[in-house]
Design a protein around this motif. Structure first.
Motif, PDB file in Angstrom:
ATOM      1  N   UNK A 170     -53.087 -46.446 -34.742  1.00  0.00           N
ATOM      2  CA  UNK A 170     -54.536 -47.331 -34.588  1.00  0.00           C
ATOM      3  C   UNK A 170     -55.162 -47.521 -35.617  1.00  0.00           C
ATOM      4  N   UNK A 171     -54.999 -47.161 -36.999  1.00  0.00           N
ATOM      5  CA  UNK A 171     -55.595 -47.295 -38.082  1.00  0.00           C
ATOM      6  C   UNK A 171     -55.708 -48.839 -38.527  1.00  0.00           C
ATOM      7  N   UNK A 172     -54.330 -49.428 -38.640  1.00  0.00           N
ATOM      8  CA  UNK A 172     -54.226 -50.775 -39.045  1.00  0.00           C
ATOM      9  C   UNK A 172     -54.842 -51.729 -38.350  1.00  0.00           C
ATOM     10  N   UNK A 173     -55.083 -51.506 -36.948  1.00  0.00           N
ATOM     11  CA  UNK A 173     -55.693 -52.580 -36.031  1.00  0.00           C
ATOM     12  C   UNK A 173     -57.226 -52.372 -36.497  1.00  0.00           C
ATOM     13  N   UNK A 174     -57.782 -51.159 -36.346  1.00  0.00           N
ATOM     14  CA  UNK A 174     -59.090 -50.978 -36.820  1.00  0.00           C
ATOM     15  C   UNK A 174     -59.310 -51.642 -38.026  1.00  0.00           C
ATOM     16  N   UNK A 175     -58.724 -51.552 -38.968  1.00  0.00           N
ATOM     17  CA  UNK A 175     -58.993 -52.024 -40.556  1.00  0.00           C
ATOM     18  C   UNK A 175     -58.859 -53.321 -40.520  1.00  0.00           C
ATOM     19  N   UNK A 176     -58.052 -54.196 -39.593  1.00  0.00           N
ATOM     20  CA  UNK A 176     -57.966 -55.592 -39.465  1.00  0.00           C
ATOM     21  C   UNK A 176     -59.283 -56.243 -39.038  1.00  0.00           C
ATOM     22  N   UNK A 177     -59.553 -55.461 -37.899  1.00  0.00           N
ATOM     23  CA  UNK A 177     -61.007 -55.866 -37.315  1.00  0.00           C
ATOM     24  C   UNK A 177     -62.112 -55.918 -37.995  1.00  0.00           C
ATOM     25  N   UNK A 178     -62.097 -54.933 -38.610  1.00  0.00           N
ATOM     26  CA  UNK A 178     -63.408 -54.457 -39.796  1.00  0.00           C
ATOM     27  C   UNK A 178     -63.404 -55.252 -40.907  1.00  0.00           C
ATOM     28  N   UNK A 179     -62.263 -55.714 -41.360  1.00  0.00           N
ATOM     29  CA  UNK A 179     -62.239 -56.446 -42.523  1.00  0.00           C
ATOM     30  C   UNK A 179     -61.898 -57.934 -42.351  1.00  0.00           C
ATOM     31  N   UNK A 180     -62.027 -58.173 -41.070  1.00  0.00           N
ATOM     32  CA  UNK A 180     -61.819 -59.628 -40.517  1.00  0.00           C
ATOM     33  C   UNK A 180     -60.502 -60.498 -41.144  1.00  0.00           C
ATOM     34  N   UNK A 181     -59.348 -59.617 -41.145  1.00  0.00           N
ATOM     35  CA  UNK A 181     -58.166 -59.951 -41.612  1.00  0.00           C
ATOM     36  C   UNK A 181     -57.025 -59.757 -40.585  1.00  0.00           C
ATOM     37  N   UNK A 182     -57.347 -59.928 -39.302  1.00  0.00           N
ATOM     38  CA  UNK A 182     -56.544 -60.120 -38.310  1.00  0.00           C
ATOM     39  C   UNK A 182     -55.649 -61.296 -38.294  1.00  0.00           C
ATOM     40  N   UNK A 183     -54.618 -61.277 -38.237  1.00  0.00           N
ATOM     41  CA  UNK A 183     -53.557 -62.493 -38.168  1.00  0.00           C
ATOM     42  C   UNK A 183     -52.333 -62.122 -37.063  1.00  0.00           C
ATOM     43  N   UNK A 184     -51.583 -63.115 -36.700  1.00  0.00           N
ATOM     44  CA  UNK A 184     -50.607 -62.867 -35.719  1.00  0.00           C
ATOM     45  C   UNK A 184     -49.342 -62.222 -36.536  1.00  0.00           C
ATOM     46  N   UNK A 185     -49.332 -62.375 -37.764  1.00  0.00           N
ATOM     47  CA  UNK A 185     -48.058 -61.812 -38.352  1.00  0.00           C
ATOM     48  C   UNK A 185     -48.542 -60.431 -38.275  1.00  0.00           C
ATOM     49  N   UNK A 186     -49.847 -60.050 -38.744  1.00  0.00           N
ATOM     50  CA  UNK A 186     -50.087 -58.344 -38.738  1.00  0.00           C
ATOM     51  C   UNK A 186     -49.693 -57.854 -37.422  1.00  0.00           C
ATOM     52  N   UNK A 187     -50.266 -58.467 -36.401  1.00  0.00           N
ATOM     53  CA  UNK A 187     -50.021 -58.260 -34.923  1.00  0.00           C
ATOM     54  C   UNK A 187     -48.474 -57.950 -34.580  1.00  0.00           C
ATOM     55  N   UNK A 188     -47.660 -58.913 -35.043  1.00  0.00           N
ATOM     56  CA  UNK A 188     -46.366 -58.748 -34.816  1.00  0.00           C
ATOM     57  C   UNK A 188     -45.505 -57.731 -35.521  1.00  0.00           C
ATOM     58  N   UNK A 189     -46.163 -57.577 -36.896  1.00  0.00           N
ATOM     59  CA  UNK A 189     -45.540 -56.502 -37.731  1.00  0.00           C
ATOM     60  C   UNK A 189     -45.763 -55.321 -37.253  1.00  0.00           C
ATOM     61  N   UNK A 190     -47.156 -55.171 -36.838  1.00  0.00           N
ATOM     62  CA  UNK A 190     -47.345 -53.725 -36.044  1.00  0.00           C
ATOM     63  C   UNK A 190     -46.637 -53.425 -35.020  1.00  0.00           C
ATOM     64  N   UNK A 191     -46.420 -54.358 -34.111  1.00  0.00           N
ATOM     65  CA  UNK A 191     -45.576 -54.130 -32.975  1.00  0.00           C
ATOM     66  C   UNK A 191     -44.339 -53.752 -33.041  1.00  0.00           C
ATOM     67  N   UNK A 192     -43.717 -54.578 -33.996  1.00  0.00           N
ATOM     68  CA  UNK A 192     -42.198 -54.303 -34.467  1.00  0.00           C
ATOM     69  C   UNK A 192     -42.002 -52.935 -34.971  1.00  0.00           C
ATOM     70  N   UNK A 193     -42.779 -52.493 -35.875  1.00  0.00           N
ATOM     71  CA  UNK A 193     -42.749 -51.116 -36.317  1.00  0.00           C
ATOM     72  C   UNK A 193     -42.999 -50.185 -35.345  1.00  0.00           C
ATOM     73  N   UNK A 194     -43.716 -50.085 -34.440  1.00  0.00           N
ATOM     74  CA  UNK A 194     -44.096 -49.204 -33.172  1.00  0.00           C
ATOM     75  C   UNK A 194     -42.583 -49.238 -32.385  1.00  0.00           C
ATOM     76  N   UNK A 195     -42.128 -50.439 -32.182  1.00  0.00           N
ATOM     77  CA  UNK A 195     -40.920 -50.568 -31.276  1.00  0.00           C
ATOM     78  C   UNK A 195     -39.734 -49.864 -31.794  1.00  0.00           C
ATOM     79  N   UNK A 196     -39.536 -50.032 -33.347  1.00  0.00           N
ATOM     80  CA  UNK A 196     -38.525 -49.534 -33.827  1.00  0.00           C
ATOM     81  C   UNK A 196     -38.535 -47.973 -33.842  1.00  0.00           C
TER      82      UNK A 196
END
Length: 255
Positions: free
Chosen positions: A112-138
C-alpha cells in the motif's frame, strides 16, 4: 537535445539499477542458504524478465521520470524475485521458512505504500498502477505454488485466477472494460497474500491452514464473479444502446 536524451534515459537507468540490486539479493541469498541451480536460474530469469518488460513499458510510455512510487514498487519486485528464487529452490531442498516469510511479509507491507506515495507526490500513472498490479499478481502466484505443495494443487487456483481472467479477455474483449474502484476488491486481494503467507509459515495446524486458504479462495471467486457480472451487464447495456441508436437513425432516414 543531448540534455533531453540524457534526462529521458534516467528511468531506463533506474531499471538497470533495480536489476543489479536483484542480482545482489540473489547473491546474498545464495551465500546464506547455499541456493541450488533451480533457485539461481529462476531468480535470474525473474530479474531479466522484470528488467526487459519494464524497460519496454517505460520506452512506450515515454516517461521523463521514474518517480518515487515506481521506486517503491521496484523494491517490492526485488523482494518478490527473492521469494521466487526461494520457492523454486524449495523443490530441491528444505526451504528457509523464516527467510521466505520475512521477505514476503515486507513485500506485502509495502503493497500500500507505493500507491500512497504516488498520490501524495502527484506522480500517479497508468504504468505505475499496472506495474504495481503485476508485482502483486506474481507474488500471489508464487505463494500459491509454494502453499500448493502443502495443501494440494487446488491452491494454484488462487494464483492462476487473474492470469486466466487476462487470457479470457483476449477472447471476450468486453472483459477489458475498466472496472469501478472497489474497496471490497482491494480487501479480497490483500486477503490472498495474508492467507497464503500464514499457510506458508506453517505456524497453525494443517486444518486451520486449510480453512484459511479455502476462505481466501472463496472470497476471490466471489470478487471475480461479481466483477465479471458487472462487466457483462455493462457490455449488454452498451450493445443495446448502440442498437437503439442505429434503429433511431434508420427511422429518421426513412422519414
Amino acid at each position: 537535445m543531448a540534455l533531453n536524451n540524457t534526462y529521458d534515459a534516467r528511468p531506463q537507468q533506474e531499471t538497470a539499477v533495480g536489476a543489479g540490486i536483484q542480482l545482489l539479493l540473489l547473491a546474498l541469498l545464495g551465500t546464506a542458504i547455499g541456493m541450488g541451480p533451480a533457485g539461481w536460474l529462476t531468480g535470474l530469469a525473474f530479474a531479466f524478465a522484470t528488467w526487459a518488460v519494464l524497460s519496454r513499458a517505460l520506452h512506450r510510455a515515454s516517461l521523463r521520470s521514474f518517480g518515487p512510487a515506481n521506486r517503491v514498487t521496484l523494491g517490492r519486485a526485488t523482494l518478490v524475485g527473492g521469494v521466487t528464487a526461494l520457492v523454486a529452490d524449495s523443490f530441491e531442498s528444505a526451504p528457509p521458512v523464516t527467510l521466505l516469510v520475512g521477505l514476503t511479509a515486507v513485500a506485502l507491507l509495502l503493497d500500500g505504500v507505493d500507491g500512497k506515495v504516488a498520490r501524495r507526490t502527484g506522480t500517479s500513472t497508468a504504468l505505475g498502477a499496472r506495474f504495481d498490479m503485476e508485482v502483486d499478481a506474481f507474488l500471489i502466484l508464487v505463494l500459491s505454488v509454494y502453499v500448493s505443495t502443502q495443501l494440494g494443487p487446488w491452491v494454484l487456483l488462487i494464483g492462476g485466477m487473474r492470469y486466466a481472467f487476462v487470457a479470457a479477455a483476449r477472447m471476450a474483449p468486453w472483459l477489458n472494460a475498466p472496472l469501478p474502484p472497489s474497496f471490497a476488491r482491494k480487501t479480497v486481494a490483500a486477503i490472498q497474500g495474508i492467507a497464503l503467507l500464514l499457510a506458508g509459515a506453517e505456524l497453525l495446524p494443517h486444518p486451520a491452514n486449510l480453512a484459511i486458504v479455502l476462505v481466501a479462495l472463496g472470497s476471490l471467486l466471489w470478487s471475480f464473479g461479481r466483477d465479471v457480472r458487472w462487466l457483462w451487464r455493462t457490455s449488454r447495456i452498451s450493445v443495446e444502446a448502440a442498437a437503439a441508436g442505429r434503429t433511431e437513425l434508420l427511422e429518421l432516414a426513412t422519414r
